[in-house]
Design a protein around this motif. Sequence first.
Motif, PDB file in Angstrom:
ATOM      1  N   HIS A 419      56.565  82.126  75.692  1.00  0.00           N
ATOM      2  CA  HIS A 419      56.063  82.852  75.465  1.00  0.00           C
ATOM      3  C   HIS A 419      54.145  82.867  74.851  1.00  0.00           C
ATOM      4  O   HIS A 419      54.098  83.196  75.132  1.00  0.00           O
ATOM      5  CB  HIS A 419      56.090  83.998  75.599  1.00  0.00           C
ATOM      6  CG  HIS A 419      55.922  85.644  74.548  1.00  0.00           C
ATOM      7  ND1 HIS A 419      55.773  86.407  76.066  1.00  0.00           N
ATOM      8  CD2 HIS A 419      55.085  85.969  74.147  1.00  0.00           C
ATOM      9  CE1 HIS A 419      54.824  87.668  75.289  1.00  0.00           C
ATOM     10  NE2 HIS A 419      54.567  86.867  74.223  1.00  0.00           N
ATOM     11  N   HIS A 423      50.675  81.934  75.409  1.00  0.00           N
ATOM     12  CA  HIS A 423      49.465  82.721  75.222  1.00  0.00           C
ATOM     13  C   HIS A 423      48.407  81.172  74.366  1.00  0.00           C
ATOM     14  O   HIS A 423      47.119  81.257  74.837  1.00  0.00           O
ATOM     15  CB  HIS A 423      49.810  83.118  73.960  1.00  0.00           C
ATOM     16  CG  HIS A 423      50.308  84.815  73.314  1.00  0.00           C
ATOM     17  ND1 HIS A 423      49.608  85.383  74.891  1.00  0.00           N
ATOM     18  CD2 HIS A 423      51.332  84.866  73.328  1.00  0.00           C
ATOM     19  CE1 HIS A 423      50.809  86.854  74.671  1.00  0.00           C
ATOM     20  NE2 HIS A 423      51.230  86.575  73.523  1.00  0.00           N
ATOM     21  N   ASP A 496      51.816  93.180  73.346  1.00  0.00           N
ATOM     22  CA  ASP A 496      50.752  92.593  74.154  1.00  0.00           C
ATOM     23  C   ASP A 496      50.284  93.275  75.131  1.00  0.00           C
ATOM     24  O   ASP A 496      49.176  93.544  75.273  1.00  0.00           O
ATOM     25  CB  ASP A 496      50.971  91.307  74.767  1.00  0.00           C
ATOM     26  CG  ASP A 496      51.703  89.835  73.982  1.00  0.00           C
ATOM     27  OD1 ASP A 496      50.939  90.035  72.719  1.00  0.00           O
ATOM     28  OD2 ASP A 496      52.764  89.502  73.820  1.00  0.00           O
ATOM     29  N   ASP A 621      48.847  87.004  68.881  1.00  0.00           N
ATOM     30  CA  ASP A 621      49.935  87.981  69.304  1.00  0.00           C
ATOM     31  C   ASP A 621      50.691  88.061  67.731  1.00  0.00           C
ATOM     32  O   ASP A 621      50.351  87.622  67.075  1.00  0.00           O
ATOM     33  CB  ASP A 621      51.130  86.245  69.517  1.00  0.00           C
ATOM     34  CG  ASP A 621      51.704  87.103  70.381  1.00  0.00           C
ATOM     35  OD1 ASP A 621      51.697  88.589  70.895  1.00  0.00           O
ATOM     36  OD2 ASP A 621      52.322  86.820  70.728  1.00  0.00           O
ATOM     37  N   MET A 624      54.948  88.883  69.454  1.00  0.00           N
ATOM     38  CA  MET A 624      55.972  87.786  69.668  1.00  0.00           C
ATOM     39  C   MET A 624      55.884  86.523  70.207  1.00  0.00           C
ATOM     40  O   MET A 624      54.348  86.355  70.058  1.00  0.00           O
ATOM     41  CB  MET A 624      57.538  88.089  70.903  1.00  0.00           C
ATOM     42  CG  MET A 624      57.014  87.278  71.925  1.00  0.00           C
ATOM     43  SD  MET A 624      58.603  88.156  73.203  1.00  0.00           S
ATOM     44  CE  MET A 624      58.574  86.788  74.293  1.00  0.00           C
TER      45      MET A 624
HETATM   46 ZN    ZN Z   1      52.621  88.274  73.121  1.00  0.00          ZN
END
Ligand code: ZN
Length: 624
Positions: A419, A423, A496, A621, A624
């Motif tokens: 994840h 980003h 997000d 972010d 997470m």
């Molecule tokens: Zn995120």
Amino acid sequence: MNKEHQINFWYVVAALIAVMLLQSYWVRYQTVEHIPYSEFQSLLEAGKVSDVVVTETTLRGKLTSPGPNQKSEFVTNKVDPNVAEYLSKYKVRYRAETESTFLTTILSWVLPALIFVGIWMFAIRRMAGGMGGSGLLAIGKSKARVYLEKQTGVTFADVAGVDEAKDELKEIVDFLKSPEKHSRLGARLPKGILLIGPPGTGKTLLARAVAGEAGVPFFSIGGSEFVEMFVGVGAARVRDLFEQARKHAPCIIFIDELDALGRARGTFMMGGHDEKEQTLNQLLAELDGFDPRVGIVLLAATNRPETLDPALLRAGRFDRQVLVDRPDKKGRVDILNVHLRKVKLDADVEVEQVAALTPGFTGADLANLVNEAALLATRRGGNSVNLNDFVQAIERIIAGLEKRNRVLIPHEREVIAFHETGHALVAMALPGMDPVQKVSIIPRGVGALGYTIQRPIEDRFLMDRAELERKLAVLLGGRAAETLVFPAVSTGAADDLQKVTDIARSMVTRFGMVPELGQVSYEAEASRFLTPIPGAPPPMRWYSEATAARIDAAVNDIVENAFAHARAILEDNRALLDEMAHALLKQETLSGAALSAIADRVHREATPASAGLIAAARPIDRGM
Ligand code: ZN
Ligand code: ADP
Ligand code: MG
């Protein structure tokens, strides 16, 4: 005058009256002889009496020639009511006198009053004791419980794994050591420095280390100590604190758990509202009023920056924020080394290995771990602490931490690694984005710098539509990476998606960026960003159902396009995605050279004409 002195004052009054009374009785007792009436009669008949004073109940007189064992005056109880006749028979000078009842009257009034006051004082004092030292009489006069340490005895050597925070604070130490050097050119230090980080990461420890390194006094006080039942008391304490500190400059004032005091105004529950606001206002006033050149540095710590009043974080107040985050693996090694100095280690213990077993542990957790391991070793009667003790202690602590949702199972770490990589790669591939500075999969309770939450982007940046769309793509990069790698998506993108939706909705309803809907503002600026009121009703809608449906469709369109964009970028960089995610899993954080090496290998998109209008200089972010 405090209550101690008030009580002493009354004691003195009582003692004085008692002494006066005793004295007057004593004097009389010394010189006056009590004699029976019959003896008086015989003395009178023998002509040995002169100057008789007749009162209501007694006869007092002088003896004309007292014998060697006799006192010169006598007193006797009056028996015969017709003394005058009787006395005149013997040619004695006599007069009447009404008895002075002054003293007895005073006594009968004052003594009970004194006793009453005494009991009252006693009761008040007991009450004060019960209320922890600040009694009713002491309202407003009480000092805040300031802990003044002349020397904290803690240095930077005792704090490990938070090098970035330490670097920022070194400047403060320099300033405190030689204020003249810094003020020479009129430079001023930030007035307030706010340490932000999850509990147990060493914020309090760092503040004490700053004082210890600089060798200056350390005033510490908990934010909750300012919160009082009576309006104005907290404000008086703030004033007091700064006054004391000025006398000891250079010094450090440390307000721990600032959120207890500085919660955003207008969000308090019923009660205590005015008091907290006044206290906060006083703190703001003091912050504005003091000149940092006198050598006072104000440090504060919080683990809930998002609840703080925006006014506290403004320039000129707590204008520097230092993030004290959970340590990465290398940081954990350093922290363990600090705490292992005190225990006897077995040769088989490798600090690296212990650090590898403890992702997500804070400094406090690690200190606790070392202690637990030492206890286990003691219990089994060993001579030193071995690796097995550590493993057992870790298991025990993790069991506790898991309840609080802080330690990740391996699959979760993997999802997070991909994840975050998503980003980062999208941000690297898109033009006009700030370079990615750090990617980390260390769980963090606070999220990143909470202050961004309170400042909606559109107040600070002028952004064009392309810019916003790229921002959306970066925000969706995390979710996009998950869909590429895993069969099912996770809950990790909730934050997000929230942000994405906010931005996309604003583009449609406030910025008029969708031609089909026209240059119409459908919603007023959401003031809830500034003063969030929990449970407030949603704002009024000024448009029809049909328009609402078109808005929803337009928002969805924007988000879907951004998502497809992010996914395309990641597909283009698929090999790098895997490589970077695995590097992240191993090292937990990537920054500096390692990151730029990756950035150099990303397939970038061409720079469109309008790119780089304004770069988004904020963490990508949070969740997470
Ligand atoms: Zn995120
Ligand atoms: P916080 O104020 O951030 O909640 P503390 O400063 O009170 O955390 O930390 C509690 C204890 O944990 C410290 O006294 C210290 O023993 C240990 N500790 C926390 N962070 C560190 C660190 N970075 N280095 C060394 N010890 C630490
Ligand atoms: Mg603390």
